[in-house]
Design an enzyme around this catalytic site. Structure first.
Site, PDB file in Angstrom:
ATOM      1  N   GLU B 205       0.794  -1.224   0.000  1.00 41.54           N
ATOM      2  CA  GLU B 205       0.000   0.000   0.000  1.00 41.54           C
ATOM      3  C   GLU B 205       0.827   1.274   0.000  1.00 41.54           C
ATOM      4  OE1 GLU B 205      -1.872  -0.771   4.230  1.00 41.54           O
ATOM      5  OE2 GLU B 205      -1.620   1.378   3.950  1.00 41.54           O
ATOM      6  N   SER B 259      -7.914   4.774   8.135  1.00 41.48           N
ATOM      7  CA  SER B 259      -8.456   4.273   9.407  1.00 41.48           C
ATOM      8  C   SER B 259      -7.413   4.555  10.480  1.00 41.48           C
ATOM      9  CB  SER B 259      -8.709   2.769   9.339  1.00 41.48           C
ATOM     10  OG  SER B 259      -9.502   2.435   8.237  1.00 41.48           O
ATOM     11  N   SER B 262      -0.110   6.350   8.642  1.00 40.73           N
ATOM     12  CA  SER B 262       1.279   6.001   8.357  1.00 40.73           C
ATOM     13  C   SER B 262       1.992   7.278   7.968  1.00 40.73           C
ATOM     14  CB  SER B 262       1.379   5.016   7.185  1.00 40.73           C
ATOM     15  OG  SER B 262       1.223   3.697   7.627  1.00 40.73           O
ATOM     16  N   ARG B 274       9.126   4.131   6.042  1.00 33.20           N
ATOM     17  CA  ARG B 274       7.985   4.385   6.917  1.00 33.20           C
ATOM     18  C   ARG B 274       8.587   4.830   8.256  1.00 33.20           C
ATOM     19  NH1 ARG B 274       4.635   2.105  10.863  1.00 33.20           N
ATOM     20  NH2 ARG B 274       2.418   2.621  10.604  1.00 33.20           N
TER      21      ARG B 274
END
Lengths: 368, 437
Positions: B205, B259, B262, B274
């Protein structure tokens, strides 16, 4: 030495609680006792013969420091707390007991020292010596750590924080406290990097603190006190409320090392009517506790990494009788840092600001 | 072998490139490298010109030859989809070809035609599916075809219904690759296989997010600018949305608020990490709002928040200090304790649902802003781009983020936003179509 006259108090007027430390002299000579003014005697008796005051005042007897010698006097240091909402009643009491006639300095810290300064003056003819809350926090912490807790270490940590069966509380012998990241969790949170006794900075803070936990719990469960909220939380299951990584991925999100059991979205299940109807108040209380605690842990960890500090000390009354949060913080620090960071805790939790204010009282007497 | 509506060979498509609006020709070598099949300015224009020639070629090719040809040129058969199955929403992008010749149309299989018609003739699907028409990108040239890119979303809990539809429309018979990203690509992989006989090409993703952002920013040439920021965000009189040029985007902090959240530090097209994340995201806002106010949808929660006053719910610095906490530069209006006034029964009885919704929004938004600021500081990055569907129709949060970042960083950090908000993952997935896994 021209010592400040009794009574010796230190006060920390926070957003939710007032923390009061009171030094009870145990070395009063017969002569001194005879000369002692009535209201001073009455204050001493009132405070030391009760463990509860009015409806909301509490003396934390288990935290009492016995036979403390400070500025040449020996006595017990008492730790008292009451809600800030009862402040005016307290000031009233100060007036009724003619506190101002004792001509003592009242050292106070916390936001309330500024907010209620005028009230003290007008209602009880008392002048506050206002002190910064973070200065007091650090000085108070260092002092208590140096005198110890009735012969025991003040500081502790958890061994095996990830193992619910074998997680043990262990005393911590800190040869060198510095540098430390100090996380003060009260109504809100302040995070300080402390390099030496007189060298620290406020790194950041977060408004998601103890006040958020209690406020949200009251709204979500109908409870009214911190103790009730914790009681509920200890029985609930937050995974019924939170959306976990596995709820979204069907398992771990391996690419970035996120276990399936990690929370992806706090309260994320609660957008579903079915789920809302199937959870309990206890689950909600638990989820609130876990969410607030983990957020603080996450922010603390980021600060520790950036400031390159390995020791993270958590204080503040959010952690009072709150083993769920202390263990969670211990676990989170350990887990997410792969063992690099260590979470430390102190027995006198939320009282350091008041102790720091108390010390300032005695310091000013040395100068006189 | 069926021809799935694909016709063109490389040289024939060159003519189309000359018709492109100039803006698309912005030299963007990095994105071109990643979308190698994408229209390259001037590249094939030396090839034989004239549509007449193209048609001549067409009539001589059999379906099998065309397919072979397309495979050689690495172009995927229609339909072209990109899917991002998130924790709350499924985001779908669909490329609708507008350059279908009569011949192609004739050879087009029914199921493909029916899919195309269904998607483009509706803006709502079932009870919960929505096509964001205002986000449609028209006259886009992708892999030599010209068409419109559509943006569709529906709740993840409706995925079974979607799979059912895929089965009913015999999607699997089209033998097309279905590129999917998001957690659901992994979670529902088996579901796709068993319910609709569809094999997913699973993609990460965050990879897709970045690819999608870079692509969309490069192709948006008309309408509102893709990237923008707010000037004077808290001044209702003077607040303005202004275009921001993302041509030299690196380094960039990318904050994806779905939701959950990141946070990525992007140093170049292929170099990112990340940094961290937080579980207090859009799902938290919606979940808490539903519990506290009885609302059921994101739109309702936002509507309430717009009407509410969070200072009735939060404990501010001035509530504790009686004013500013000067020593550490905390103004009296700053929130000291979110929901901090709610421990008091009187206050609880006096606040409205709208106040609670507002406080929830402000709390979640400010927490994200605060964490973002810490990351930006540590990574030494000044530009922060916020994406994700938490910001959809949510100007309140966008302005709050813009203001907070600017204020607490003393003007060092800049908050940027993108029009296509939560669709970048799906776009990134679409872009993987030509590459077999």
């Amino acid at each position: 030495a021209h010592l400040k006259s009794f009574p010796w108090f230190g006060m920390d007027i926070g957003g939710t609680l007032v923390k009061l430390v009171y030094f009870e002299p145990k070395d009063i000579t017969a002569e001194e006792e005879q000369e002692e003014v009535e209201n001073l005697k009455s204050i001493r008796r009132y405070l030391t013969s009760n463990t509860a005051y009015g409806k909301t005042g509490v003396r934390d007897v288990h935290l009492e420091l016995h036979n403390l010698t400070i500025c040449g006097r020996t006595g017990n240091l008492h730790f008292i707390r009451f809600p800030t909402a009862a402040m005016h009643r307290f000031i009233q009491m100060g007036r009724d007991k003619h506190f101002s006639s004792l001509h003592t300095t009242l050292c106070a810290t916390g936001g309330g020292a500024y907010k209620f300064e005028n009230d003290f003056r007008t209602m009880a003819d008392l002048e506050l010596l206002k002190l910064d809350e973070l200065d007091c926090l650090i000085q108070g912490l260092l002092y208590i750590d140096s005198v110890g807790f009735n012969g025991h270490p003040e500081c502790y940590y958890f061994e095996n924080p990830s193992d619910t069966q074998n997680c043990i509380k262990r005393p911590c012998c800190l040869d060198n406290l510095f540098p430390m990241l100090l996380v003060n969790i009260g109504s809100g949170v302040s995070i300080l990097a402390v390099y030496a006794k007189d060298d620290y900075k406020r790194v950041t803070g977060t408004s998601l603190g103890g006040g958020t936990f209690l406020g949200l719990c009251c709204l979500l469960t109908g409870c009214e006190t911190f103790e009730e909220a914790l009681e509920m939380a200890s029985k609930g299951d937050s995974t019924n409320v939170d959306k976990l990584v596995k709820d979204i991925y069907g398992g771990d999100y391996q690419r970035f090392g996120l276990q399936g059991s990690a929370v992806a979205s706090s309260f994320g299940h609660m957008m579903s009517k079915e789920k809302r109807e199937s959870i309990s108040k206890e689950d909600l209380a638990r989820a609130t506790l876990v969410t607030i605690t983990n957020n603080i842990g996450s922010i603390a960890r980021m600060c520790a990494v950036n400031e390159k500090i390995e020791r993270v000390v958590f204080v503040g009354n959010f952690l009072r009788i709150n083993t769920v949060s202390t263990k969670l913080l211990a676990y989170a620090m350990d887990f997410w840092s792969k063992g690099q960071l260590r979470a430390l805790f102190l027995e006198h939790e939320g009282y350091f600001g008041a102790v720091g204010a108390f010390l300032e009282l005695l310091k000013s007497s040395d100068d006189a | 072998m069926e021809v799935n509506g694909f016709h063109c060979d490389g040289e024939g498509c060159a003519e189309e490139q000359e018709e492109e609006p100039k803006a698309l020709r912005r030299p963007r070598s990095k994105t071109e490298a990643s979308c190698s099949i994408m229209a390259t300015p001037g590249a094939d224009s030396a090839a034989a010109g004239g549509s007449a020639l193209r048609e001549q070629r067409m009539s001589k090719s059999t379906p099998a030859m065309l397919r072979l040809d397309s495979l050689k040129k690495n172009r995927p058969p229609f339909p072209w989809f990109g899917m991002d199955i998130g924790g709350t929403l499924v985001k779908l992008v669909y490329f609708e070809p507008k350059d279908i010749t009569a011949e192609e149309e004739q050879e087009e299989v029914d199921s493909l035609k029916s899919i195309r018609r269904y998607l483009t003739s509706h803006t709502a699907y079932g009870k919960t599916g929505i096509r964001d028409v205002h986000l449609e990108l028209s006259d886009l040239t992708l892999w030599g075809r010209k068409g419109n890119l559509h943006f569709i979303r529906f709740p993840t809990h409706e995925l079974p219904a979607f799979l059912q539809m895929g089965r009913d429309k015999h999607f699997s018979s089209l033998h097309t690759t279905l590129c999917a990203t998001g957690g659901g690509a992994f979670k529902y992989e088996d579901g796709f296989r068993t319910m609709a006989n569809l094999q997913l090409l699973k993609l990460d993703e965050l990879e897709c997010l970045i690819k999608g952002v870079l692509y969309i920013d490069s192709v948006v040439s008309s309408g509102p600018p893709e990237c923008y920021y707010f000037e004077h965000p808290t001044d209702p009189e003077r607040c303005e949305q202004k275009a921001y040029n993302l041509e030299n985007p690196y380094p960039l902090l990318l904050v994806n608020i779905g939701s959950g959240v990141s946070i990525l530090a992007v140093y170049s097209k292929d170099n990112y990490k990340r940094v961290t994340g937080t579980s207090l995201g859009g799902g938290t806002f919606l979940g808490l709002c539903c519990l506290l106010t009885g609302c059921s949808t994101f739109e309702e929660a936002l509507a309430m928040a717009t009407e509410g006053e969070s200072t009735h719910v939060d404990k501010l610095v001035k509530d504790i200090y009686g004013g500013d906490y000067e020593r550490f530069g905390l103004p009296g209006w700053a929130v000291a304790s979110s929901f901090g006034s709610m421990m008091c029964k009187e206050k609880r009885d006096s606040v409205s649902k709208e106040d609670l919704a507002r406080a929830t929004l402000v709390t979640i938004t400010n927490n994200i802003g605060s964490i973002t600021r810490m990351c930006a500081l540590n990574e030494n990055i000044e530009r922060v781009v916020f994406v994700g569907n938490f910001l959809r129709v949510n100007t309140l949060s966008m302005k709050l983020l813009a203001y907070a970042l600017d204020y607490w960083s003393k003007g060092q950090l800049k908050a940027l936003f993108l029009q296509h908000e939560g669709y970048f993952g799906a776009v990134g997935a679409l872009l993987e179509l030509p590459n077999p896994s």
